[in-house]
Write an enzyme that holds these catalytic residues in place. Structure first.
Site, PDB file in Angstrom:
ATOM      1  CG  ASN A  24       2.298 -15.107   4.118  1.00  0.00           C
ATOM      2  OD1 ASN A  24       2.342 -16.064   3.357  1.00  0.00           O
ATOM      3  ND2 ASN A  24       1.259 -14.874   4.914  1.00  0.00           N
ATOM      4  N   GLY A  32      -3.590  -8.021   8.543  1.00  0.00           N
ATOM      5  CA  GLY A  32      -3.556  -6.824   7.704  1.00  0.00           C
ATOM      6  C   GLY A  32      -4.407  -6.934   6.457  1.00  0.00           C
ATOM      7  CB  VAL A  33      -4.025  -5.329   3.140  1.00  0.00           C
ATOM      8  CG1 VAL A  33      -2.694  -5.801   2.599  1.00  0.00           C
ATOM      9  CG2 VAL A  33      -4.979  -5.007   2.010  1.00  0.00           C
ATOM     10  CG  ASP A  34      -2.348 -12.008   3.070  1.00  0.00           C
ATOM     11  OD1 ASP A  34      -3.125 -12.373   2.184  1.00  0.00           O
ATOM     12  OD2 ASP A  34      -1.361 -12.671   3.441  1.00  0.00           O
ATOM     13  CB  SER A 117       6.781  -3.648   3.022  1.00  0.00           C
ATOM     14  OG  SER A 117       7.108  -4.869   2.397  1.00  0.00           O
ATOM     15  CB  THR A 118       4.109   0.739   5.213  1.00  0.00           C
ATOM     16  OG1 THR A 118       2.725   0.714   4.841  1.00  0.00           O
ATOM     17  CG2 THR A 118       4.971   1.098   4.025  1.00  0.00           C
TER      18      THR A 118
HETATM   19  N1  AR6 Z   1      -7.305  -1.964   2.401  1.00  0.00           N
HETATM   20  C1  AR6 Z   1      -6.193  -1.253   2.149  1.00  0.00           C
HETATM   21  N2  AR6 Z   1      -5.113  -1.236   2.961  1.00  0.00           N
HETATM   22  C2  AR6 Z   1      -5.178  -1.987   4.078  1.00  0.00           C
HETATM   23  C3  AR6 Z   1      -6.307  -2.778   4.430  1.00  0.00           C
HETATM   24  C4  AR6 Z   1      -7.408  -2.751   3.527  1.00  0.00           C
HETATM   25  N3  AR6 Z   1      -8.503  -3.452   3.753  1.00  0.00           N
HETATM   26  N4  AR6 Z   1      -6.047  -3.403   5.618  1.00  0.00           N
HETATM   27  C5  AR6 Z   1      -4.811  -3.010   6.018  1.00  0.00           C
HETATM   28  N5  AR6 Z   1      -4.297  -2.152   5.095  1.00  0.00           N
HETATM   29  P1  AR6 Z   1       0.028  -5.045   6.154  1.00  0.00           P
HETATM   30  P2  AR6 Z   1       2.749  -5.763   5.222  1.00  0.00           P
HETATM   31  C6  AR6 Z   1      -3.000  -1.443   5.091  1.00  0.00           C
HETATM   32  O1  AR6 Z   1       0.442  -5.283   7.552  1.00  0.00           O
HETATM   33  O2  AR6 Z   1       3.370  -4.723   6.070  1.00  0.00           O
HETATM   34  C7  AR6 Z   1       0.201 -10.192   6.638  1.00  0.00           C
HETATM   35  O3  AR6 Z   1       0.112 -11.017   7.759  1.00  0.00           O
HETATM   36  C8  AR6 Z   1      -2.257  -1.301   6.394  1.00  0.00           C
HETATM   37  O4  AR6 Z   1      -2.856  -0.277   7.182  1.00  0.00           O
HETATM   38  O5  AR6 Z   1      -1.265  -5.568   5.685  1.00  0.00           O
HETATM   39  O6  AR6 Z   1       3.219  -5.898   3.793  1.00  0.00           O
HETATM   40  C9  AR6 Z   1       0.813 -10.932   5.448  1.00  0.00           C
HETATM   41  O7  AR6 Z   1       0.403 -12.278   5.393  1.00  0.00           O
HETATM   42  C10 AR6 Z   1      -0.890  -0.874   5.865  1.00  0.00           C
HETATM   43  O8  AR6 Z   1      -0.891   0.519   5.534  1.00  0.00           O
HETATM   44  O9  AR6 Z   1       1.150  -5.640   5.105  1.00  0.00           O
HETATM   45  C11 AR6 Z   1       2.281 -10.792   5.716  1.00  0.00           C
HETATM   46  O10 AR6 Z   1       2.714 -11.762   6.654  1.00  0.00           O
HETATM   47  C12 AR6 Z   1      -0.768  -1.679   4.562  1.00  0.00           C
HETATM   48  O11 AR6 Z   1      -2.082  -2.151   4.275  1.00  0.00           O
HETATM   49  C13 AR6 Z   1       2.400  -9.420   6.349  1.00  0.00           C
HETATM   50  O12 AR6 Z   1       1.127  -9.151   6.924  1.00  0.00           O
HETATM   51  C14 AR6 Z   1       0.161  -2.875   4.638  1.00  0.00           C
HETATM   52  O13 AR6 Z   1       0.077  -3.479   5.923  1.00  0.00           O
HETATM   53  C15 AR6 Z   1       2.681  -8.346   5.307  1.00  0.00           C
HETATM   54  O14 AR6 Z   1       2.953  -7.133   5.959  1.00  0.00           O
END
Ligand code: AR6
Length: 168
Positions: A24, A32-34, A117-118
């Site tokens: 973010n 999520g991944v973060d 972002s997805t």
């Molecule tokens: N390894 C790989 N991919 C992953 C993992 C992992 N360990 N965990 C989740 N994903 P998102 P965004 C996938 O929501 O949409 C956070 O709060 C997940 O399934 O992580 O860019 C940040 O701080 C999806 O396919 O990221 C921001 O506020 C992909 O990673 C916000 O979320 C991205 O999902 C960013 O949202």
């Protein structure tokens, strides 16, 4: 582009020079991944991120990987999807391009991306996959890039768009 591949997996387990974090703009960690990256890297990553004073959408900033197998984490806030008329596609392309630039600047040869972002940011999956693949393909550097998809739906979307890109 030297090499591109798509796998199913957890990006925190990747033994690469750099992993990219879908962050973010505050670089404050999140879900999520973060969240997964911050947990796996340990509290030193929170501290390093705090010193960076945030990051605008589409830009990218680098920290060490700390307890991760990866040497670096490249943090990029992708765009939040608001319907597609607020420059979301361009901003997502910027996230990929700027992350790849940071990788080269830090002498990285192997880089892993999540699907930026997805998830929480709601960018339509196939459109995001097409943009990601285009930017990675167009990037002029001998990098080995792995797209790490956490779930089968994401994996299938990237495979589909990769096949389409090769037919063009
Ligand atoms: N390894 C790989 N991919 C992953 C993992 C992992 N360990 N965990 C989740 N994903 P998102 P965004 C996938 O929501 O949409 C956070 O709060 C997940 O399934 O992580 O860019 C940040 O701080 C999806 O396919 O990221 C921001 O506020 C992909 O990673 C916000 O979320 C991205 O999902 C960013 O949202």
């Amino acid at each position: 582009m030297a090499h591109f591949n798509i796998i199913k997996g957890d990006i925190t387990q990747m033994h690469v020079d750099a992993i990219v974090n879908a962050a973010n703009t505050a670089l404050s960690g999140g879900g999520g991944v973060d969240g997964a990256i911050h947990r796996a890297a340990g509290p030193q990553l929170d501290e390093a991120c705090r010193k960076l004073n945030g990051c605008p959408t589409g830009e990218a900033k680098v920290t060490p990987g700390f307890n991760l197998p990866a040497k670096f984490v490249i943090h990029t806030p992708g765009p939040i999807w608001h319907g597609g008329h607020q420059n979301e596609p361009e901003l997502l392309a910027n996230s990929y391009r700027n992350s790849l630039k940071r990788a080269v600047e830090n002498d990285c040869h192997t880089v892993a991306f999540p699907s930026i972002s997805t998830g929480i940011f709601d960018f339509p999956l196939n459109q995001a996959a097409k943009i990601a693949i285009h930017e990675i393909q167009m990037f002029e550097a001998p990098l080995d890039v792995t797209m790490v998809c956490f779930d089968p739906v994401t994996f299938d979307a990237y495979q589909q768009e990769w096949q389409k890109a090769q037919q063009r």
